[in-house]
Scaffold this motif. Structure first.
Motif, mmCIF file in Angstrom:
data_model
loop_
_atom_site.group_PDB
_atom_site.id
_atom_site.type_symbol
_atom_site.label_atom_id
_atom_site.label_comp_id
_atom_site.label_asym_id
_atom_site.label_seq_id
_atom_site.Cartn_x
_atom_site.Cartn_y
_atom_site.Cartn_z
ATOM 1 N N GLY A 30 -21.342 44.955 -6.470
ATOM 2 C CA GLY A 30 -20.350 44.040 -7.035
ATOM 3 C C GLY A 30 -20.211 42.767 -6.230
ATOM 4 O O GLY A 30 -19.918 41.695 -6.784
ATOM 5 N N LYS A 153 -11.926 50.254 -11.718
ATOM 6 C CA LYS A 153 -10.982 49.143 -11.825
ATOM 7 C C LYS A 153 -9.720 49.427 -11.000
ATOM 8 O O LYS A 153 -8.615 49.515 -11.531
ATOM 9 C CB LYS A 153 -10.638 48.880 -13.294
ATOM 10 C CG LYS A 153 -11.848 48.427 -14.108
ATOM 11 C CD LYS A 153 -11.484 48.056 -15.526
ATOM 12 C CE LYS A 153 -12.712 47.557 -16.285
ATOM 13 N NZ LYS A 153 -12.401 47.189 -17.682
ATOM 14 N N ALA A 185 -12.531 41.580 -6.495
ATOM 15 C CA ALA A 185 -13.550 40.970 -7.354
ATOM 16 C C ALA A 185 -14.796 41.842 -7.428
ATOM 17 O O ALA A 185 -15.383 42.022 -8.503
ATOM 18 C CB ALA A 185 -13.905 39.581 -6.816
ATOM 19 N N GLN A 188 -14.019 44.813 -9.632
ATOM 20 C CA GLN A 188 -13.351 44.486 -10.892
ATOM 21 C C GLN A 188 -11.970 45.137 -10.942
ATOM 22 O O GLN A 188 -11.568 45.724 -11.948
ATOM 23 C CB GLN A 188 -14.197 44.922 -12.092
ATOM 24 C CG GLN A 188 -15.545 44.224 -12.164
ATOM 25 C CD GLN A 188 -16.351 44.632 -13.377
ATOM 26 O OE1 GLN A 188 -16.269 45.775 -13.831
ATOM 27 N NE2 GLN A 188 -17.147 43.715 -13.905
ATOM 28 N N ARG A 190 -7.612 45.021 -9.659
ATOM 29 C CA ARG A 190 -6.443 44.155 -9.818
ATOM 30 C C ARG A 190 -5.775 43.990 -8.456
ATOM 31 O O ARG A 190 -5.420 44.970 -7.811
ATOM 32 C CB ARG A 190 -5.467 44.766 -10.822
ATOM 33 C CG ARG A 190 -5.953 44.686 -12.264
ATOM 34 C CD ARG A 190 -5.031 45.429 -13.206
ATOM 35 N NE ARG A 190 -5.134 46.877 -13.002
ATOM 36 C CZ ARG A 190 -4.326 47.764 -13.574
ATOM 37 N NH1 ARG A 190 -3.348 47.357 -14.350
ATOM 38 N NH2 ARG A 190 -4.480 49.045 -13.355
#
Length: 260
Positions: A30, A153, A185, A188, A190
């Protein structure tokens, strides 16, 4: 924050649980970062002179290091087959945390990942001596992976202290937020912003100046103290574009309020 390299200090070179390895690989993928698998090895038995069957200390050390490097290569092979950029390193060093820090200084990764070496669920709630030493001495952010649950996430919490209690530098909040934003990031996730406003009685107990404040105006001073904390958190919230429903300021001791 741009990551070029992530260093994963494995607890055992031949026994990295697949779920843990998948989490580290997900993070590196990522972030589009090179992943370095690192193992710090030391065996006091090898340093004893005149050991039976010894080929010599240096040769024995080289043999052991190469054995562990091959084990790491076996872990790296399937990751490379999936397109990941992976390198492996084994070094003879002691104590372990100092060896890991020295490797960090050599390689300059953006993030150090370590695997909790405690096996039981209860044991993983407690940091090891090596974990503590790395948190104290490592010059880059440290992520301690304690469980095998996948990153789906996730919520990333940046716990800041905008009033800089106990003389913490103002730059620390920025470093925490930069690292948290980069992890968020990459996964992905919060990003959340958190601050626990220390109870007034604790602040008074720790400050001779506050103890001289007249009782009649202490409530007003407390309200001003909390408003100042909230305004500084709001400034960080704006700077890092954190949605207002993900910025949290509450009363309480951080050691209990944040885990709760």
């Amino acid at each position: 924050m741009s990551w070029r390299r992530i260093l994963f200090a494995v607890a055992t070179p031949g026994g990295v649980p697949p779920a843990i390895m998948a989490k580290v690989a997900q993070l590196a993928h990522g972030a589009d970062a090179e992943l370095e698998l690192f193992y710090c090895v030391f065996d006091a038995q090898l340093t004893r002179p005149r050991r039976f069957g010894s080929r010599g200390i240096e040769e024995d050390i080289q043999y052991l290091v190469e054995q562990h490097r091959q084990q790491l290569e076996a872990v790296a092979a399937p990751l490379r087959a999936q397109g990941a950029r992976v390198r492996t390193t084994v070094r003879w060093d002691h104590p372990v945390y100092e060896g890991i820090v020295r490797q960090v200084l050599r390689r300059r990764p953006a993030l150090l990942v370590v695997q909790s070496s405690r096996s039981s669920r209860v044991g993983r709630l407690v940091l090891t001596h090596t974990d503590y030493r790395l948190i104290e001495n490592c010059p880059v952010p440290v992520l301690v992976i304690k469980g095998e649950q996948s990153y789906a996430k996730p919520r990333i919490v940046a716990a800041v202290d905008p009033l800089h209690a106990h003389d913490k530098p103002a730059a620390l909040d920025i470093a925490i937020l930069d690292a948290a934003r980069a992890v968020s990031a990459a996964l992905q996730g919060r990003l959340h912003l958190y601050h626990a406003c220390e109870p007034w009685r604790d602040s008074v107990r720790q400050s001779a100046g506050l103890r001289r404040v007249a009782r009649a105006v202490q409530a007003e001073a407390h309200a001003s103290h909390c408003q100042r904390a909230e305004s500084r958190v709001a400034a960080l919230e704006r700077d890092y574009r954190v949605p207002s429903d993900r910025a949290h300021v509450e009363q309480g001791r951080v050691a209990t309020a944040l885990p709760r």
